[in-house]
Design an enzyme around this catalytic site. Structure first.
Site, PDB file in Angstrom:
ATOM      1  N   ASP A   1      -1.192  -4.715   0.451  1.00  0.00           N
ATOM      2  CA  ASP A   1      -2.125  -4.889  -0.653  1.00  0.00           C
ATOM      3  C   ASP A   1      -3.063  -3.699  -0.799  1.00  0.00           C
ATOM      4  OD1 ASP A   1      -3.556  -6.646  -2.635  1.00  0.00           O
ATOM      5  OD2 ASP A   1      -5.183  -6.395  -1.190  1.00  0.00           O
TER       6      ASP A   1
ATOM      7  N   GLU B   1       1.582  -1.928  -2.969  1.00  0.00           N
ATOM      8  CA  GLU B   1       0.896  -2.139  -4.236  1.00  0.00           C
ATOM      9  C   GLU B   1      -0.027  -0.932  -4.419  1.00  0.00           C
ATOM     10  OE1 GLU B   1      -2.395  -4.769  -6.599  1.00  0.00           O
ATOM     11  OE2 GLU B   1      -2.541  -4.301  -4.486  1.00  0.00           O
TER      12      GLU B   1
END
Length: 634
Positions: free
Chosen positions: A312, A365
């Protein structure tokens, strides 16, 4: 009193790797381990180099600080260790740390705990990770399923709000059977779990992690989570975990100010505090912190058989000035804004993952144009296997929000992605981030009346599944939930009985079946050899046509999208082969809730030149639709 002899697993090599920042299995060295010494009890070890004293307090000793003190290792590693003979499985515990720095004493959860109390309680629990796995067949073949030439259609899931029972959470074991059956019915190849690492605030969706080695106890025990993964594997479904090394919350029981000093985080708030998420940033330049994070990543692959990590907020790690104004950040040693320590950590992580588990995948990401994110570290890349294509996501949603009459002025938004589509190994994400915080659901982003909204979304999904790149769709998107996603409650499953929602759900299942069965749609995702435009510049009619090609010599597929509500007849497109071209997807088919326009299942090519090709097909393009046609030899 605990035994304080030298740590039985702590050798010179452990200390060297820990201090070097490359120890990949700290969970064997630190934390709580049951039954390793005669007489029972548990071994404890924790890193607290600036502590004056450390003791284990828990259920078995009445939370008394003097009952089970730990001793510092003589090697100077900062690790405290000892044996608590009365500790038993299921007991809650913390470390009571008194710092050298001021009058500071605090009870901390174990940073390497394998299990935690259900929130709002914050203690760690004594547990083991014994489990009899039944997924040997999956583990022996998963390298083929995670390969870059394999179909990957990923269903992103938030476990707390996918389904509930009478308003209550499903446990991991209950979830296992329901989720596996649904994912197989829908044809997805993988699920991606939003963070299950233990987190105190449910509303953070797991992104404010305190337990980097513990699955959240909201849904059951570590063995229950293993059962979920095991069952999914036995049903042929891969499992990816959303993992968060970019920041951590400031809760007192967590990692912050752990031993009276900024141990895991930077002391300077310009480096150690995240203004966007009100959280702490790891000190990636500290070797022991790198070892901690690398070990956390490897832990989920080692102990829980997970098939990959989606990392993330990578952009927030790469840039020192992320979410900061001028003067609020500290430049690197060259005066730049790149976080050199974070780059080194990410490269170290990916090398460790692919060295230990070459059949898994790491996915970044990363929302900027940082170069070589999904390229090997020996090519000066970050070493990820894949990267989310955030540019594609932003452009395609911006295009689809436009009224069709205006789309000809935004034609480039759907063609631009092919200018860079092969610079990285891209995943096309329509994730949870696009349906929260007032952004509305995917269906409600579409213009027009209800019929047109569904038609637009069906056309978008057809275009997405045919576009180069792996696929990711957040739960609820497959049946067009109208309500913006909320973590409270469950998805609006009842709407699937309605024609538009049910039709969309059937389309996604059919797209997945065609995608998985057609080599042209997945074998050559990351090279221009797998893609060829047929019509890229017909902005006036908002039509897009291209070929997808396989790597095994099988015939290509023709993909045509008409992004206006105007049916177009006698639309001529050049094709590379004569013979019959059969519709395998028509998003306007009545079974999907469409109007039923189409080509009666297929068309024959004719020897008429078009688009630089000797053969062509004359098609009827349904309104707001995507067609996928395959060549059938006769």
């Amino acid at each position: 009193m605990p035994t304080t002899t030298n740590h039985p697993r702590q050798g010179e090599r452990d200390v060297y790797l820990f201090r070097e920042g490359t120890h990949a299995r700290l969970y064997d060295l630190l934390g709580c381990h049951l039954g390793e010494q005669e007489g029972g009890g548990a071994r404890f070890a924790v890193w607290a180099p600036n502590a004056a004293s450390v003791s284990v307090v828990g259920d078995w000793n009445g939370w008394s600080g003097g009952a089970d003190p730990l001793a510092p290792s003589p090697d100077g590693s900062g690790i405290w260790h000892g044996h608590a003979p009365d500790a038993a499985k299921g007991d809650a515990y913390k470390y009571r740390i008194r710092s050298h720095h001021g009058n500071y004493t605090v009870d901390k959860a174990d940073p390497v705990a394998f299990c935690a109390e259900p929130p709002p309680a914050t203690a760690s629990r004594v547990c083991d990770l014994a489990y009899a796995w039944g997924d040997a067949q999956w583990m022996a073949t998963r390298g083929q399923r995670n390969a870059l030439d394999a179909p990957q259609s990923i269903y992103e899931v938030h476990l707390g709000s996918w389904r509930r029972q009478d308003g209550h959470f499903l446990g991991y074991r209950e979830m296992a059977h329901q989720l596996a059956a649904y994912v197989n019915e829908m044809g997805f190849t993988h699920v991606e779990l939003m963070p299950v690492t233990e987190h105190p605030f449910y509303g953070s969706w797991g992104y404010q992690t305190t337990g980097y080695f513990a699955p959240t106890s909201r849904f059951g025990s570590p063995q229950d989570f293993m059962y979920l993964v095991d069952h999914l594997h036995q049903q042929g479904i891969g499992v990816l975990l959303d993992w968060v090394p970019s920041h951590f919350p400031t809760d007192e029981h967590g990692l912050g100010f752990f031993d009276g000093t900024h141990l895991y985080e930077h002391a300077d708030p310009r480096q150690g505090f995240h203004p966007e998420w009100n959280s702490s940033i790891f000190n990636y330049g500290r070797p022991e912190v790198r070892s901690f994070l690398v070990s956390s990543g490897l832990f989920w692959l080692d102990k829980y058989h997970l098939d990959g990590l989606r990392v993330d907020a990578v952009a927030s790690m790469l840039y020192l000035d992320y979410a900061r104004n001028h003067g609020e950040w500290v430049p690197n040693r060259h005066g730049g804004r790149e976080n050199l320590e974070a780059i080194d950590f990410l490269q170290t992580l990916n090398r460790a993952v692919y060295r230990a588990h070459p059949d898994t995948v790491t996915v970044a990401e990363e929302s900027t144009a940082w170069p070589r994110v999904s390229r090997p570290t020996d090519m000066d890349g970050l070493g990820f296997g894949e990267k989310w294509n955030m540019g594609w996501m932003h452009d395609v949603l911006a295009y689809m929000k436009e009224e069709p009459v205006h789309r000809k002025y935004h034609h480039h938004k759907l063609t631009f992605s092919l200018m860079y589509a092969f610079h990285e190994n891209f995943v096309l994400p329509l994730s949870h981030d696009e349906v929260v915080h007032g952004k509305g659901s995917l269906l409600n982003k579409m213009p027009g009346d209800s019929w047109q909204q569904f038609a637009n979304l069906r056309a978008l999904y057809g275009f997405m599944w045919a576009h180069p790149g792996k696929k990711l769709l957040f739960m609820g998107g497959e049946f067009g939930q109208r309500r913006e996603w909320t973590h409270d409650g469950e998805l609006e499953w009842w709407v699937c009985e309605q024609e538009g929602h049910g039709g969309l759900q059937r389309l996604v299942a059919q797209l997945n079946r065609v995608y998985r069965g057609a080599p042209a749609l997945h074998q050559v995702d990351f090279s221009s050899a797998g893609f060829e435009w047929v019509a890229a510049d017909d902005a006036d009619t908002s039509v897009f046509a291209f070929l997808r090609k396989a790597g095994d010599g099988s015939p290509p597929l023709l993909v045509v999208s008409n992004m206006t509500p105007v049916p177009r007849t006698n639309y001529l497109l050049g094709v590379p082969l004569g013979g019959h071209w059969q519709e395998v997807i028509n998003t306007d088919a009545t079974e999907f809730g469409g109007s039923g326009w189409g080509n009666f299942g297929g068309v024959d090519a004719a020897p008429v030149r078009a688009h630089g090709r000797r053969q062509s097909v004359c098609l009827t393009l349904p309104p707001l639709s995507t067609l996928i046609l395959e060549h059938v030899a006769r």
